[in-house]
Structures are given as C-alpha cells and as structure tokens.
Design an enzyme around this catalytic site. Structure first.
Site, short mmCIF file in Angstrom:
data_model
loop_
_atom_site.label_atom_id
_atom_site.label_comp_id
_atom_site.label_asym_id
_atom_site.label_seq_id
_atom_site.Cartn_x
_atom_site.Cartn_y
_atom_site.Cartn_z
N ASP A 49 -9.61 10.73 -1.53
CA ASP A 49 -9.82 9.36 -1.99
C ASP A 49 -10.06 8.40 -0.84
O ASP A 49 -9.71 8.67 0.31
CB ASP A 49 -8.59 8.87 -2.76
CG ASP A 49 -8.37 9.59 -4.08
OD1 ASP A 49 -9.17 10.49 -4.41
OD2 ASP A 49 -7.40 9.24 -4.77
N HIS A 103 -11.28 -1.04 -4.44
CA HIS A 103 -9.93 -0.50 -4.52
C HIS A 103 -8.88 -1.52 -4.99
O HIS A 103 -7.82 -1.67 -4.40
CB HIS A 103 -9.50 0.08 -3.17
CG HIS A 103 -8.44 1.15 -3.28
ND1 HIS A 103 -7.10 0.86 -3.44
CD2 HIS A 103 -8.52 2.50 -3.24
CE1 HIS A 103 -6.40 1.97 -3.49
NE2 HIS A 103 -7.26 2.99 -3.38
N HIS A 192 -6.53 12.06 1.21
CA HIS A 192 -7.31 10.86 1.47
C HIS A 192 -8.11 10.99 2.78
O HIS A 192 -7.55 11.40 3.79
CB HIS A 192 -6.39 9.63 1.58
CG HIS A 192 -5.64 9.34 0.31
ND1 HIS A 192 -4.57 10.10 -0.11
CD2 HIS A 192 -5.82 8.37 -0.62
CE1 HIS A 192 -4.11 9.62 -1.26
NE2 HIS A 192 -4.85 8.57 -1.59
#
Length: 235
Positions: A49, A103, A192
């Site tokens: 992510d 985000h 991530h």
C-alpha cells in the site's frame, strides 16, 4: 435489567457492529470486499500500500530477484508525482489497485467525497500506467457509507487482508514473524512501499522482510500470485 441498562447495552452493541462494518476484515456491510482467497490452493498474495514512492524501485528489485508477482495499491497523487515509478510497477508485471487519491480517512466524509477520491486515483492510474484497476483498498482499511455506490460506479472490488505487517513501525524480525504466523492457503498479506503521501519514505524494514519472507514461504510450498489471480486462478 432497567430501561437505561438495556438502552446502554443496545448502544454498545450498535457501536461494536459499526466498528466491525468499518474496519472488520471480513465485513461486507459497506461494500463488496474480500480478505482472503480460496483455501484449497497453496497460494498467497503479497500486497503493498501507499506507493509509488522513491523507495518502490528497491522493492521491485527484490520481487524480480525471486520472480514473485505482487499487487500494489497505489495513491493517485503519488502516481502523478512519480509517473516513471508507477509505470515501472505495471511494466514489471505486477497488479495495480486503487488506494484513493490522497489517502484520507474516509469515515465521516460524504459519498461524493469518497467517490471523487477513488475516481481521481482511477483516472490517474489509467492515464499514467495504462493499467485499469479492478481492485481497491480503503486507506487505513476503513470503509464508510458511499463505498458501495462508488465501487459499483467504478467497478472495483474491495480488498482487505488476512494479515497486516505493521511494517511502518516494526522491525523486520517482528514483521517476518507476523507474516509467517498469518501464512495459510489463500492468505492476502499487507505491507507498504510508501508512507501515505510522504516523499522518500524509509521502507528498509519492509524490503528486508520481503527478501527473507519469500524464500521462507516458498520452502513451505507456497506460490505467490496477484490478488486477482489468487481469487480467480482460472482467469
């Protein structure tokens, strides 16, 4: 039980249900979502992510070394800031998913705001990489009212995770242990390659984790697949 106690118990139950609907891995209340693939195949999906970031190419090198496909849930604003890196992910054969444009924590925002966040990201990813995502992951894993309509309009399936590594705050030893503990047939593992919209993020612990984790899981007989292939192996 008094009326006040009954009302209090009801309010607590409603709050617990809402918390699960928003953040629960298996919840589909606010929109279609999956958190794992079929249990009958020894396959796992690695997902990343918050990218692309300046650190993503280092991760791509590790994945290329092991010839391991992965799914990258990208931020539209970062795709626009780092177009060459975003394209490199697609060119390396990895799957790209939609992780919103900037985000935000979507809780409390309007349906129009939520749709715009994912629409902008979808447009940026398609325009810059040529890849049209079929999957999304909500920022912070938090869904909200408006997700179902947005997913229907953009034709996106929500993806949570089976296990998350907390790699933005943990050391590689801890992350590897968490990932191994969550490894099972059909697992979707969340790491991530960025830190929200931060430039030049330090993802050394993530890279060290992936470099150790892939051969360890392969030794256990697992095959690495994109999320779409994990969910639909015959496609």
């Amino acid at each position: 039980m008094t009326g006040v106690a009954i009302a209090g118990a009801g309010a607590s139950a409603a709050a617990a249900f809402m918390a699960w609907a928003v953040r629960g891995r298996s919840a589909t209340v606010l929109g279609p979502s999956v958190h794992r693939g079929p249990r009958d195949r020894r396959a796992i999906a690695l997902t990343f992510d918050d990218g692309p970031s300046e650190s993503t190419p280092q991760l791509l090198e590790v994945l290329a070394k092991y010839q391991a496909p992965a799914t990258f849930f990208q931020l539209g604003a970062s795709v626009e800031r780092l177009p060459q890196i975003a394209r490199a992910v697609a060119q390396a054969g990895h799957e790209i998913g939609n992780h919103s444009h900037t985000h935000p924590l979507c809780c409390g925002h309007s349906a129009e705001f939520i749709h715009r966040e994912f629409e902008l990201a979808q447009q940026a990813i398609v325009r810059i990489t040529g890849y049209s995502p079929a999957l999304l992951r909500a920022p912070f894993g938090a869904r909200w009212f408006g997700f179902r309509a947005m997913q229907r309009r953009l034709r996106l399936l929500g993806v949570m995770w089976t296990t998350i590594g907390y790699d933005w705050k943990c050391k590689a030893d801890t992350i590897v242990s968490r990932m191994l503990g969550g490894a099972k047939n059909g697992a979707i593992l969340c790491l991530h390659d960025g830190r929200e919209l931060q430039a030049n993020p330090d993802i050394r612990e993530t890279i060290a984790t992936v470099d150790r984790l892939i051969p360890m899981l392969r030794d256990q007989g697992y095959k690495f697949e994109t999320v779409s292939r994990l969910l639909c192996p015959t496609n």
